[in-house]
Design a protein around this motif. Structure first.
Motif, PDB file in Angstrom:
ATOM      1  N   LEU A   7      14.541 150.994  61.409  1.00  0.00           N
ATOM      2  CA  LEU A   7      14.195 149.580  61.376  1.00  0.00           C
ATOM      3  C   LEU A   7      14.135 149.040  62.797  1.00  0.00           C
ATOM      4  O   LEU A   7      14.679 149.637  63.722  1.00  0.00           O
ATOM      5  N   ASP A  97      16.278 150.126  68.621  1.00  0.00           N
ATOM      6  CA  ASP A  97      15.879 148.822  68.098  1.00  0.00           C
ATOM      7  C   ASP A  97      16.251 147.688  69.050  1.00  0.00           C
ATOM      8  O   ASP A  97      15.494 146.729  69.230  1.00  0.00           O
ATOM      9  N   TRP A 153       7.689 141.808  53.979  1.00  0.00           N
ATOM     10  CA  TRP A 153       8.733 141.347  54.892  1.00  0.00           C
ATOM     11  C   TRP A 153       8.444 139.916  55.316  1.00  0.00           C
ATOM     12  O   TRP A 153       7.308 139.570  55.637  1.00  0.00           O
ATOM     13  N   SER A 163       7.695 142.965  64.269  1.00  0.00           N
ATOM     14  CA  SER A 163       8.436 143.868  63.395  1.00  0.00           C
ATOM     15  C   SER A 163       7.838 143.866  61.995  1.00  0.00           C
ATOM     16  O   SER A 163       7.757 144.907  61.340  1.00  0.00           O
ATOM     17  N   LYS A 164       7.441 142.702  61.504  1.00  0.00           N
ATOM     18  CA  LYS A 164       6.835 142.592  60.172  1.00  0.00           C
ATOM     19  C   LYS A 164       5.604 143.483  60.071  1.00  0.00           C
ATOM     20  O   LYS A 164       5.444 144.237  59.100  1.00  0.00           O
ATOM     21  N   LYS A 166       4.765 146.113  61.870  1.00  0.00           N
ATOM     22  CA  LYS A 166       5.101 147.543  61.952  1.00  0.00           C
ATOM     23  C   LYS A 166       5.692 148.053  60.641  1.00  0.00           C
ATOM     24  O   LYS A 166       5.361 149.139  60.172  1.00  0.00           O
ATOM     25  N   LEU A 167       6.573 147.265  60.048  1.00  0.00           N
ATOM     26  CA  LEU A 167       7.211 147.695  58.810  1.00  0.00           C
ATOM     27  C   LEU A 167       6.234 147.703  57.639  1.00  0.00           C
ATOM     28  O   LEU A 167       6.268 148.601  56.791  1.00  0.00           O
ATOM     29  N   GLU A 168       5.354 146.717  57.574  1.00  0.00           N
ATOM     30  CA  GLU A 168       4.406 146.675  56.465  1.00  0.00           C
ATOM     31  C   GLU A 168       3.310 147.717  56.608  1.00  0.00           C
ATOM     32  O   GLU A 168       2.642 148.055  55.625  1.00  0.00           O
ATOM     33  N   ILE A 173       8.769 152.432  53.635  1.00  0.00           N
ATOM     34  CA  ILE A 173      10.075 151.918  54.053  1.00  0.00           C
ATOM     35  C   ILE A 173      10.574 150.888  53.055  1.00  0.00           C
ATOM     36  O   ILE A 173      11.712 150.958  52.579  1.00  0.00           O
TER      37      ILE A 173
END
Length: 330
Positions: A7, A97, A153, A163-164, A166-168, A173
């Motif tokens: 994360l 992170d 997110w 960050s949103k 990258k995570l989506e 994840i």
């Protein structure tokens, strides 16, 4: 805990309290950068309901996940080794992170920064899944949260958009975390509740009292104080002539009492002639019915002292009279 998923985020978070009759399992991670002192300090603490049951601190001598509740002593060695290993992996990713977020916020390498994560699940009184939570914060501010229904997110502030995205871009994840929260987390929560049922499923009713003091303006402050209760969920309500006074009431958050129980108070301010109009209602699962308390003036301490002195002098004089009478008879 599940194997680590990389994360990119975090911030100061308040531990959520389970609603009355329900139970929760939650973990609270904290990573703190230590400029010039090596790797960031990493800590994680696990809670079942309001009781801490495991913890890890990268600065501790043991460098291991350790039990924090007596009922965890029977867990096998594999459990501790697996969780220690996964937590150490977490610590390494948190180091990356923190560097990533420092870049997002355009911060220097000199400052101390904090990255945090709160995640867990809650079950209803019948044991079925109720809800889950997965949140991040950075330097004391909410940062990002996972919506397990949409697998998206939510960016709490503009800097979290990086960050949103990258995570989506890695939907697996969110899928993996959601599966853990809705299934694995619930299974472990049931296991922990069974293991620690004597401590976790008990109900200790509160003892309560009202304390009165006068402020500098001549007004009166009544404080309704409850202590020695478990679980932590409790309701303290001030009423004026039977009407709730929520807007005029000052509360402190429920806090540990240091012995496995909890304490809380609620205060209300009024004119000196209105004290008789106020009552405090205390509601807790350990009480068969709510308590209703009213301020009862206590005898002034100075008159108590005067009374004690008067009794002492009476006894002393009586003793002297008897002694003199005996001596005059000789």
């Amino acid at each position: 805990m599940e194997p680590y998923v990389h994360l990119l985020l975090l911030g100061i978070l308040v531990l959520r309290k389970a609603s009355a009759g329900s139970h929760s399992l939650k973990y609270f991670d904290t990573a703190i950068s230590l400029p010039g002192l090596g790797d960031p300090q990493f800590m994680t603490v696990g809670y079942v309901d309001d009781q801490q049951f495991v913890s890890f601190d990268s600065c501790s001598a043991s460098q291991k996940m350790e039990p924090r509740a007596p009922w965890m002593a029977n867990m096998d060695q594999d459990y501790w080794e697996r969780n220690t290993r996964n937590t150490k992996i977490d610590a390494q990713f948190y180091r990356v992170d923190l560097e990533t977020l420092r870049g997002y916020f355009n911060q220097s390498e000199e400052g101390v920064h904090t990255l945090q994560r709160l995640f867990g699940c809650e079950v209803s009184p019948d044991g079925s899944f109720k809800r889950s939570f997965y949140q991040y914060g950075y330097d004391g501010h909410d940062y990002l949260a996972l919506d397990t229904e949409t697998l998206t997110w939510t960016a709490i502030e503009p800097s979290a958009l990086n960050s949103k995205r990258k995570l989506e871009a890695e939907r697996r994840i969110a899928e993996r975390q959601t599966a853990y929260l809705k299934k694995t987390c619930v299974q472990w929560l049931h296991k922990y509740l069974e293991m620690g049922k004597d401590a976790l499923l008990r109900t200790d009713p509160p003892s309560a009292q009202i304390i009165c003091r006068t402020d500098l303006d001549g007004g009166v402050i009544l404080r309704c104080q409850a202590q020695d209760f478990y679980p932590a969920m409790i309701s303290l309500t001030w009423l004026r002539d039977g009407e709730e006074q929520l807007q005029d009431t000052e509360f402190i958050e429920t806090r540990p009492g240091g012995d496995g129980t909890f304490q809380k108070w609620a205060a209300v301010r009024m004119a000196s002639g209105e004290v008789d109009k106020y009552t405090c209602r205390v509601q807790h699962v350990g009480l068969p019915e709510p308590l209703t308390l009213k301020w009862e003036p206590q005898p002034s301490s100075i008159w108590i002292i005067v009374g004690i002195i008067a009794v002492f002098l009476t006894v002393l004089i009586a003793g002297a009279v008897i002694w003199r009478k005996k001596n005059s008879d000789l």
